[in-house]
Design a protein around this motif. Sequence first.
Motif, PDB file in Angstrom:
ATOM      1  N   ASP A  50      -3.391  -3.481   3.032  1.00 56.32           N
ATOM      2  CA  ASP A  50      -4.330  -2.841   2.110  1.00 56.32           C
ATOM      3  C   ASP A  50      -4.405  -3.555   0.770  1.00 56.32           C
ATOM      4  N   LEU A  78      -5.490   5.383  -1.925  1.00 52.14           N
ATOM      5  CA  LEU A  78      -4.633   4.198  -1.804  1.00 52.14           C
ATOM      6  C   LEU A  78      -4.010   3.799  -3.139  1.00 52.14           C
ATOM      7  N   THR A 118     -10.581  -4.219   1.212  1.00 53.36           N
ATOM      8  CA  THR A 118     -10.872  -2.865   1.650  1.00 53.36           C
ATOM      9  C   THR A 118     -12.113  -2.357   0.918  1.00 53.36           C
ATOM     10  N   ASN A 155      -9.766   7.077  -4.852  1.00 52.81           N
ATOM     11  CA  ASN A 155      -9.227   6.496  -3.617  1.00 52.81           C
ATOM     12  C   ASN A 155      -7.728   6.758  -3.530  1.00 52.81           C
ATOM     13  N   SER A 180      -8.946   1.476   4.970  1.00 57.25           N
ATOM     14  CA  SER A 180      -7.536   1.096   4.939  1.00 57.25           C
ATOM     15  C   SER A 180      -7.192   0.310   6.194  1.00 57.25           C
TER      16      SER A 180
END
Length: 455
Positions: free
Chosen positions: A200, A238, A205, A236, A194
């Motif tokens: 991001d 994110l 990434t 993930n 990140s």
Amino acid sequence: MKNRIKIFLGVLLLASYSCSEDLLQRDPVSSFSAQGFYQTSSDAQAGVFGIYDAVQATFSTNFSYWGEGRADAVNTNQAGDPFLLQQNTLNTILASARWNNIYETISRANYAIKYVPTVFDGDSEFGRQLVAQARALRALSYFYAVRVWGDVPLIIEPYESIQQNIFPERTAKELVLMQIEADLIYASENCRASFGGQRDRILITRGAADAMLTHLYMWKKDYVNAIASADKVLANSLYSLVSINDWSRIFTQGYTNESIFEIGYNEVQRNSLRVLYALGSDSNFFPSQSFRDSFEEGDLRRNLIYDVTETQPRKIWKFFGEGFSDESPEPSDKNIVMFRLADIILLKAEAHHQLGQTAEALTLLNTIRVRAGLPNLDEATAINLYGDVESAILHERLIELSFEGHRWFDLVRTGKAIEVMNPINGLSDEANLVWPIHEDAINRNPSLVQNPFYQ
């Protein structure tokens, strides 16, 4: 509100590495001789940012020409590339047959990959992160090149000497795919997990590399590895699916949690989204009749994609918001979303189905369907509606990822391009699935041989 920072002119990206006032004023490198340039870490960063700058130019229009222009979801009234792609009358002077921008991106990446490590003493984690981004962007470029032209010259060293071969021959696509895989595995292992915030979504990434690997493995029909890569993306933190109420924000505002990698644009660096989709009767593409007829009743995405009140809709407002009516021909500052979580979920569903794991496939497929307001499908209903589960997944990709640059590659990857497009434009020869090499490239490089269908 759209972030007004000049994303690729240095400020937003450089802030992720340093707060040096001098460093924040550094522009990315666009064209240079690397000999003597790479001296400091800021030089290394600028070289990598120059690759992102080239990516902006490469995909500004071509993400749509290459990924949608030859497929069944669009129609056109425009001459030039849009008409020739739709009619399957490609020729060697098509704008989309040029690979100049792709090889410019590759060239910049090759310089960075070679020279970034020389800036740092010993094994530097930061240096590996920069090289990993460069290798991922090189892989992205070659992945498009292979899918568009088939065999392409594989160049992985920068040109720095007249002793080097300046007339490279085409390399078998299987070897190019091997290099793509090696680059993406390196990126998956060495990219940052990140950068924080909007970075991001617009920098490569670890999750972005895993998403690209998922696409690569699906193209190669390596379903076991596709599932493994997709699992990394799904695990993930994110990434998460947005609600249907926020679905339009993926495209109109960008930087959502569903986005894995998007190409950043702003008021200075802009793209062709308006010309491609938003100029009413003057846009390059509008929704085809078959696309409009393919929606299931109750699909909440339909109104968010195009104007359903028009008998013959001439505008795709998915990227600009429901009710969008500004038909200015000005370039767009909206980001282009290249990879997002729904895309990876549906690829994983397809991979499970190919391995005979239909229950897992349907669970993933229904995750996307339910968000769109549609009922769950079981195997019998999927067969009844679409013929088989694979076709149900492919149909869901048609709707969910509409006009994002995936449809043509999905048809080719699944072996359905001729079946779908033959009734529309007469496509009948597998040799016709690739583009011609532009005549300029052929004229400049005597070692190049044109794709057989266009000879």
